[in-house]
Design an enzyme around this catalytic site. Structure first.
Site, PDB file in Angstrom:
ATOM      1  N   ASN A  42       0.833  -1.223   0.000  1.00 41.08           N
ATOM      2  CA  ASN A  42       0.000   0.000   0.000  1.00 41.08           C
ATOM      3  C   ASN A  42       0.859   1.261   0.000  1.00 41.08           C
ATOM      4  O   ASN A  42       0.342   2.363   0.114  1.00 41.08           O
ATOM      5  CB  ASN A  42      -0.989   0.005   1.179  1.00 41.08           C
ATOM      6  CG  ASN A  42      -0.285   0.130   2.519  1.00 41.08           C
ATOM      7  OD1 ASN A  42       0.935   0.028   2.584  1.00 41.08           O
ATOM      8  ND2 ASN A  42      -1.040   0.349   3.580  1.00 41.08           N
ATOM      9  N   ASP A  66      -3.937  -2.575   0.730  1.00 49.47           N
ATOM     10  CA  ASP A  66      -3.612  -2.676   2.158  1.00 49.47           C
ATOM     11  C   ASP A  66      -3.994  -4.075   2.618  1.00 49.47           C
ATOM     12  O   ASP A  66      -5.178  -4.424   2.634  1.00 49.47           O
ATOM     13  CB  ASP A  66      -4.419  -1.600   2.908  1.00 49.47           C
ATOM     14  CG  ASP A  66      -4.224  -1.676   4.415  1.00 49.47           C
ATOM     15  OD1 ASP A  66      -3.576  -2.634   4.902  1.00 49.47           O
ATOM     16  OD2 ASP A  66      -4.718  -0.766   5.103  1.00 49.47           O
ATOM     17  N   SER A  85       5.010  -4.350   6.655  1.00 51.17           N
ATOM     18  CA  SER A  85       4.966  -3.690   7.970  1.00 51.17           C
ATOM     19  C   SER A  85       5.919  -2.499   7.964  1.00 51.17           C
ATOM     20  O   SER A  85       7.001  -2.591   7.396  1.00 51.17           O
ATOM     21  CB  SER A  85       5.427  -4.633   9.096  1.00 51.17           C
ATOM     22  OG  SER A  85       5.403  -3.943  10.345  1.00 51.17           O
ATOM     23  N   GLY A 112      -4.930 -16.311   5.712  1.00 51.29           N
ATOM     24  CA  GLY A 112      -6.197 -16.745   5.091  1.00 51.29           C
ATOM     25  C   GLY A 112      -6.001 -17.007   3.607  1.00 51.29           C
ATOM     26  O   GLY A 112      -6.531 -17.987   3.057  1.00 51.29           O
ATOM     27  N   LYS A 115      -4.109 -20.251   3.224  1.00 51.78           N
ATOM     28  CA  LYS A 115      -4.997 -21.389   3.509  1.00 51.78           C
ATOM     29  C   LYS A 115      -5.921 -21.646   2.321  1.00 51.78           C
ATOM     30  O   LYS A 115      -6.064 -22.788   1.856  1.00 51.78           O
ATOM     31  CB  LYS A 115      -5.803 -21.076   4.767  1.00 51.78           C
ATOM     32  CG  LYS A 115      -6.848 -22.100   5.124  1.00 51.78           C
ATOM     33  CD  LYS A 115      -7.434 -21.777   6.507  1.00 51.78           C
ATOM     34  CE  LYS A 115      -8.768 -22.448   6.691  1.00 51.78           C
ATOM     35  NZ  LYS A 115      -9.908 -21.530   6.472  1.00 51.78           N
ATOM     36  N   ALA A 124       7.733 -12.821   7.879  1.00 51.44           N
ATOM     37  CA  ALA A 124       8.907 -12.017   8.224  1.00 51.44           C
ATOM     38  C   ALA A 124       8.750 -11.588   9.673  1.00 51.44           C
ATOM     39  O   ALA A 124       8.069 -10.616   9.984  1.00 51.44           O
ATOM     40  CB  ALA A 124       8.993 -10.795   7.317  1.00 51.44           C
ATOM     41  N   TYR A 155       5.363  -2.656  17.496  1.00 49.26           N
ATOM     42  CA  TYR A 155       6.008  -3.525  16.499  1.00 49.26           C
ATOM     43  C   TYR A 155       6.288  -4.895  17.100  1.00 49.26           C
ATOM     44  O   TYR A 155       5.941  -5.925  16.528  1.00 49.26           O
ATOM     45  CB  TYR A 155       7.303  -2.865  16.031  1.00 49.26           C
ATOM     46  CG  TYR A 155       8.046  -3.603  14.937  1.00 49.26           C
ATOM     47  CD1 TYR A 155       7.498  -3.730  13.659  1.00 49.26           C
ATOM     48  CD2 TYR A 155       9.315  -4.153  15.173  1.00 49.26           C
ATOM     49  CE1 TYR A 155       8.189  -4.384  12.649  1.00 49.26           C
ATOM     50  CE2 TYR A 155      10.012  -4.805  14.167  1.00 49.26           C
ATOM     51  CZ  TYR A 155       9.446  -4.915  12.907  1.00 49.26           C
ATOM     52  OH  TYR A 155      10.132  -5.565  11.905  1.00 49.26           O
ATOM     53  N   LYS A 159       4.479  -8.441  16.010  1.00 45.11           N
ATOM     54  CA  LYS A 159       5.238  -9.551  15.430  1.00 45.11           C
ATOM     55  C   LYS A 159       5.117 -10.805  16.297  1.00 45.11           C
ATOM     56  O   LYS A 159       5.080 -11.925  15.783  1.00 45.11           O
ATOM     57  CB  LYS A 159       6.705  -9.159  15.257  1.00 45.11           C
ATOM     58  CG  LYS A 159       6.941  -8.135  14.149  1.00 45.11           C
ATOM     59  CD  LYS A 159       6.692  -8.731  12.763  1.00 45.11           C
ATOM     60  CE  LYS A 159       7.070  -7.770  11.655  1.00 45.11           C
ATOM     61  NZ  LYS A 159       6.792  -8.318  10.317  1.00 45.11           N
ATOM     62  N   TYR A 169      -2.405 -21.271  12.722  1.00 45.34           N
ATOM     63  CA  TYR A 169      -2.838 -21.709  11.383  1.00 45.34           C
ATOM     64  C   TYR A 169      -2.132 -23.008  10.994  1.00 45.34           C
ATOM     65  O   TYR A 169      -2.699 -23.856  10.319  1.00 45.34           O
ATOM     66  CB  TYR A 169      -2.593 -20.611  10.331  1.00 45.34           C
ATOM     67  CG  TYR A 169      -3.826 -19.785  10.076  1.00 45.34           C
ATOM     68  CD1 TYR A 169      -4.362 -18.992  11.088  1.00 45.34           C
ATOM     69  CD2 TYR A 169      -4.481 -19.816   8.846  1.00 45.34           C
ATOM     70  CE1 TYR A 169      -5.513 -18.247  10.876  1.00 45.34           C
ATOM     71  CE2 TYR A 169      -5.630 -19.076   8.627  1.00 45.34           C
ATOM     72  CZ  TYR A 169      -6.142 -18.294   9.644  1.00 45.34           C
ATOM     73  OH  TYR A 169      -7.285 -17.570   9.428  1.00 45.34           O
TER      74      TYR A 169
END
Ligand code: UDP
Length: 326
Positions: A42, A66, A85, A112, A115, A124, A155, A159, A169
């Site tokens: 973005n 985004d 990020s 998502g 998946k 990262a 931050y 993370k 996940y």
């Protein structure tokens, strides 16, 4: 959404944050491996100038989006690499909510997508998950020392949440995941004004300005040249290692010494001035890379002198031309 442009692509990777410093080098690498690359960014801290050379490439597609919002991609995707990020202390001080959102909602959306596509997912992550470490050097087994409500917390905690979400996940949905804990990295395409030590020192020295060392400069960092970092990340992607892996260069240096080396390398008359140390600034940082050595057969190859020389060349060029318009 998009039809193939007649390419002979066999593997397709999505890179979020693909117009950023690491993301754009990753796009370069994946394209060089013959992959088809979909770059999502973005542009809040990424820059189109980082991917301008790829825009006409038939295996490359850029989506200005985004990643905290849902994205539909009507194509096969084999890998999702989540690099979006804000990543420098100045950026996440300016963009605290966006930083938290991209690490939480953005990681959720990127997972998502992986998946839905049955794709491999690579996060990262960062050495910031260790906070101001009380164990030195930092092995992956260390759980860290993070101030959740400090300025850096936006931050660090985003993370840490990203890592938890990635493992959830993996465990619950069976997504094939990788977690790279990335230590300080430098090289071409860092933003001159992103506030990090190496671009700051180089641009100050090149302009003949005072070089701003925070605190007394005794705090240490261990800096890795970008090409080594990208090699480590690519090896991790191709491996079957699900546990988090530190990727960085163990070559540790006090920040004031780094400032001196950069002044010397530029041949500048700049003087060092000492400024207030930012809140929660880690006192030491050095990756224990035993796991990366063993499991990825990876270790950095480019020494600091060479890496700094290559980076300085980039900043010299960059300072002669105006910053690109986004
Ligand atoms: N630093 C400094 N002067 C600057 C920018 C950074 O002395 O102009 C220091 C900073 O306080 C930290 C170290 O250099 O101790 C590395 O900072 P950077 O922002 O590059 O990365 P991080 O703190 O996230 O490791």
């Amino acid at each position: 959404m998009m039809t193939s442009k007649g390419s002979n692509k066999s593997i397709a990777s999505v890179v979020t944050g693909g117009a950023g410093f690491l993301g754009s080098h990753l796009c370069d690498r994946l394209l060089a491996e013959g992959q088809y690359v979909i770059c999502i960014d973005n542009l809040i801290t990424g820059e189109t100038s980082n991917i301008a050379h790829l825009l006409g490439h038939e295996h490359f597609r850029f989506i200005n989006h985004d990643i905290t919002n849902y994205i539909f991609i009507d194509e096969t995707v084999n890998n999702v690499l989540h690099f979006a990020s804000p990543a420098s202390p100045i950026d996440y001080l300016k963009l605290p909510i966006q930083t938290l959102k991209v690490g939480s909602l953005g990681t959720h959306k990127a997972l998502g997508l992986a998946k839905a596509k049955g794709a491999r997912f690579l996060l990262a992550s960062t050495s910031e998950v260790y906070g101001d470490p009380q164990v030195h050097p930092q092995p992956e087994s260390y759980w860290g020392n993070v101030n959740p409500i400090g300025y850096r917390g936006v931050y660090d905690e985003a993370k840490r949440f990203s890592e938890a979400m990635t493992m959830a996940y993996h465990r619950y949905h069976g997504v094939d995941t990788r977690i790279a804990r990335i230590f300080n990295t430098y090289g071409p395409r860092m933003r001159i004004n992103d506030g990090r030590a190496i671009p700051a020192f180089m641009s100050q020295a090149l302009r003949g300005e005072d070089v701003t060392v925070f605190g007394d400069g005794s705090q240490t960092r261990s800096v890795c040249y970008v090409d080594d970092m990208i090699e480590g990340i690519y090896r991790l992607l191709m491996s079957d290692v699900v546990e988090p892996i530190n990727i960085g260069n163990p070559d540790e240096i006090p920040i004031v010494q780094l400032a001196k080396e950069i002044i010397e390398l530029t041949g500048s008359n700049s003087k060092i001035v000492f400024k207030e140390l930012p809140e929660d600034d880690p006192k030491v940082r050095q990756p224990d890379i035993s796991k990366a050595r063993k499991l990825l057969m990876w270790a950095p190859k480019i020494n600091r002198k060479e890496g700094l020389k290559r980076t300085l060349e980039y900043f010299r060029q960059k300072l002669l031309v105006p910053e690109s318009v986004k």
